[in-house]
Structures are given as structure tokens and as C-alpha cells.
Design an enzyme around this catalytic site. Sequence first.
Site, mmCIF file in Angstrom:
data_model
loop_
_atom_site.group_PDB
_atom_site.id
_atom_site.type_symbol
_atom_site.label_atom_id
_atom_site.label_comp_id
_atom_site.label_asym_id
_atom_site.label_seq_id
_atom_site.Cartn_x
_atom_site.Cartn_y
_atom_site.Cartn_z
ATOM 1 N N LEU A 1 -7.023 44.419 5.303
ATOM 2 C CA LEU A 1 -6.955 43.464 6.410
ATOM 3 C C LEU A 1 -6.679 44.136 7.752
ATOM 4 O O LEU A 1 -5.951 45.120 7.833
ATOM 5 C CB LEU A 1 -5.860 42.430 6.123
ATOM 6 C CG LEU A 1 -6.027 41.680 4.792
ATOM 7 C CD1 LEU A 1 -4.907 40.662 4.624
ATOM 8 C CD2 LEU A 1 -7.386 41.011 4.682
ATOM 9 N N HIS B 1 -8.686 39.471 10.564
ATOM 10 C CA HIS B 1 -8.241 38.577 9.486
ATOM 11 C C HIS B 1 -6.957 37.846 9.893
ATOM 12 O O HIS B 1 -6.794 36.659 9.630
ATOM 13 C CB HIS B 1 -7.937 39.380 8.210
ATOM 14 C CG HIS B 1 -9.115 40.107 7.639
ATOM 15 N ND1 HIS B 1 -9.239 41.478 7.686
ATOM 16 C CD2 HIS B 1 -10.214 39.659 6.991
ATOM 17 C CE1 HIS B 1 -10.353 41.845 7.093
ATOM 18 N NE2 HIS B 1 -10.978 40.768 6.667
ATOM 19 N N GLN C 1 -21.675 40.676 -4.454
ATOM 20 C CA GLN C 1 -22.307 40.740 -3.136
ATOM 21 C C GLN C 1 -22.595 42.171 -2.676
ATOM 22 O O GLN C 1 -23.006 42.386 -1.548
ATOM 23 C CB GLN C 1 -21.480 39.984 -2.098
ATOM 24 C CG GLN C 1 -20.145 40.592 -1.752
ATOM 25 C CD GLN C 1 -19.314 39.658 -0.877
ATOM 26 O OE1 GLN C 1 -18.734 38.699 -1.349
ATOM 27 N NE2 GLN C 1 -19.262 39.928 0.427
ATOM 28 N N GLY D 1 -14.729 34.752 10.003
ATOM 29 C CA GLY D 1 -14.888 35.421 11.298
ATOM 30 C C GLY D 1 -16.337 35.386 11.778
ATOM 31 O O GLY D 1 -17.275 35.492 10.995
ATOM 32 N N ASP E 1 -19.213 38.266 11.194
ATOM 33 C CA ASP E 1 -20.229 38.063 10.148
ATOM 34 C C ASP E 1 -20.942 36.741 10.439
ATOM 35 O O ASP E 1 -20.790 35.759 9.715
ATOM 36 C CB ASP E 1 -19.556 38.054 8.774
ATOM 37 C CG ASP E 1 -18.913 39.392 8.467
ATOM 38 O OD1 ASP E 1 -19.616 40.406 8.459
ATOM 39 O OD2 ASP E 1 -17.678 39.421 8.283
ATOM 40 N N GLN F 1 -23.269 35.287 7.808
ATOM 41 C CA GLN F 1 -22.459 34.803 6.682
ATOM 42 C C GLN F 1 -21.881 33.430 7.020
ATOM 43 O O GLN F 1 -21.943 32.498 6.220
ATOM 44 C CB GLN F 1 -21.332 35.799 6.385
ATOM 45 C CG GLN F 1 -20.236 35.252 5.487
ATOM 46 C CD GLN F 1 -19.241 36.310 5.055
ATOM 47 O OE1 GLN F 1 -19.553 37.126 4.215
ATOM 48 N NE2 GLN F 1 -18.031 36.290 5.608
ATOM 49 N N LEU G 1 -13.540 44.841 15.110
ATOM 50 C CA LEU G 1 -12.713 45.309 13.993
ATOM 51 C C LEU G 1 -13.420 44.977 12.690
ATOM 52 O O LEU G 1 -13.998 43.905 12.529
ATOM 53 C CB LEU G 1 -11.332 44.651 14.037
ATOM 54 C CG LEU G 1 -10.489 44.933 15.274
ATOM 55 C CD1 LEU G 1 -9.042 44.485 15.030
ATOM 56 C CD2 LEU G 1 -10.496 46.411 15.662
#
Length: 277
Positions: free
Chosen positions: A29, A33, A57, A143, A146, A149, A180
Amino acid sequence: MQILRSNAELSLWKAAHPDCAFVPTMGNLHEGHISLVQQARLSGLPVIASIFVNPLQFGAGEDFERYPRTFEADCGKLQSAGCTAVFAPALEDMYPQPQSYFVEPPALASELCGEFRPGHFRGMLTVVLKLFNLVEPRVALFGKKDYQQFALIRGMAAQMNLPIDIRAGETVRADDGLALSSRNGYLSDAERREAPRLHQQLKQIGEALALGRRDFEELEVQALDALYQHGWKVDYLSIRRPDLSLPAEGDAQFVVLGAAWLGKTRLIDNVETGPGL
Ligand code: PAF
């Protein structure tokens, strides 16, 4: 903060916390996160994070084996951020049998990152659906780094009528602009110094779009060249609408996405631009 190691322990926790906000992670993390946990706390609900490195994945030859496992440090960070519980299931809890049912994603899952990581989004959506079914959160946070995603998870939740409020958290960046990421730790010192260039190029395209340029291909090619000249191997660099469909001249809102390799490390990033973004 309670550490829940199995589905059975999670069930007991849920009996005492029927409503919760959920931050799924693969661990290692960072501040990105932690900002999701802080955002989750604003819901007023108890916050549960998960830590599970999902083999489904990762493609053959990807970094599943070397993906950093830093459980103790992660728990310390989650506790300081005010997390109520962490769900860290064993592989056999998530996959008691080899998984043979999958989420079938839409065509978007084969574009952008999906073109270069076949099966990635299918595996990611499958584990996210499993985690949602186990945790049964009211709110879940992901987040924006991504971006694709997030778009796919939000689409899955809508089309599968999942009673979960899917929320996005802003990308957290280092002072030099690098987004990050758990994978930044793979970078050598020289690569780390070079790494912010991806964001710089995406930002430059964003600024050109904001000034009215609509020669999408030319903008993409210029940025590609700049990255190639500095030793990057670019998977893609693409100007899209916020829903990730292809842009048109009359559009005002865009997201510029890129994925590129520095040595053995694949970095992704994106920049949103336009009114209201
Ligand atoms: O973004 C991640 O860390 C993972 O893709 C997720 C959403 C936790 C699913 O494994």
C-alpha cells in the site's frame, strides 16, 4: 483493526458490521490506497480493506510471483488510516476450486491495457465480483489511476444491478508528478528519475486539448516520439472520451491514457481534461 484471514472470520465481522465501505487492494500500500481509505471514512461507515494478490488477473510472464507482499507494513498503514478491518483471504478461500466461471467483460476490456494484457480485466472483474459477494459493501472505492479498471467495475456494477455505490478516488502523485503505484518500487534510480515523463506527456496533450486542438493523432504521435526518444517502449497512448469511447472533434471532455515500459517496469497513467473534470 481486526485482521480477517478467512471467509468464516469475515462472516462474523459482517454480523457486527452489516453496512460497510470497501477498499479492495492487492497490498503493498501507498498514499493512493490510504487516500481511498480516508475517502471511504467520509461515508461514516466502517471501512474494510482487502489484501489479495489475485492470480487470475496476471498473464503468463507477468509479475504475479514478484508482486511485493508487505502484509505487516500494510496493516500498520491501514490501522493508522482508521480502517476497521482488513480481509486477507488465503488463495484457497478465494478459489476453493479452480475458477471455471468468469465475468465476461465487454469489448472495452480488449482495448487499451486489455490489448496488451489479454484476460487481465476478465480476471480482475471476476475477483472483484467475488469480493463484492463476500464483503457485501454499501460503498466501494477504486483509484482513478486505473481508469479503465474503474470504468469496467462501474459498468459491471450497473449492468449486474449490484447494490453498491462505486466511487472513484483521485490519483495521488509524487512531487515530480509520478502517479503512486505499487510497481514504482521496481524502478532503478535512473528509471525513477525518468518515470515522470509519462505524466508530463499526457499532461501536455491535455493542455493542448484544453486550448482547442483536435488533431488527436498528431498529438498522440508527438508524445509517442518524445517517449521513444527517452528509451520508453510504449504500449499505447490514447485520447478518449471520459467513457473511454473514441473522441470526436466536437467533444469538450477527454481523458488521455498511456501505458509504457521503462526497462522491465510497466507504468500506466491518465489525465482528464475539460469542463467539469
Ligand atoms: O487495483 C487493484 O489493486 C486490483 O486490480 C483489485 C481491484 C484489488 C482487484 O484485484
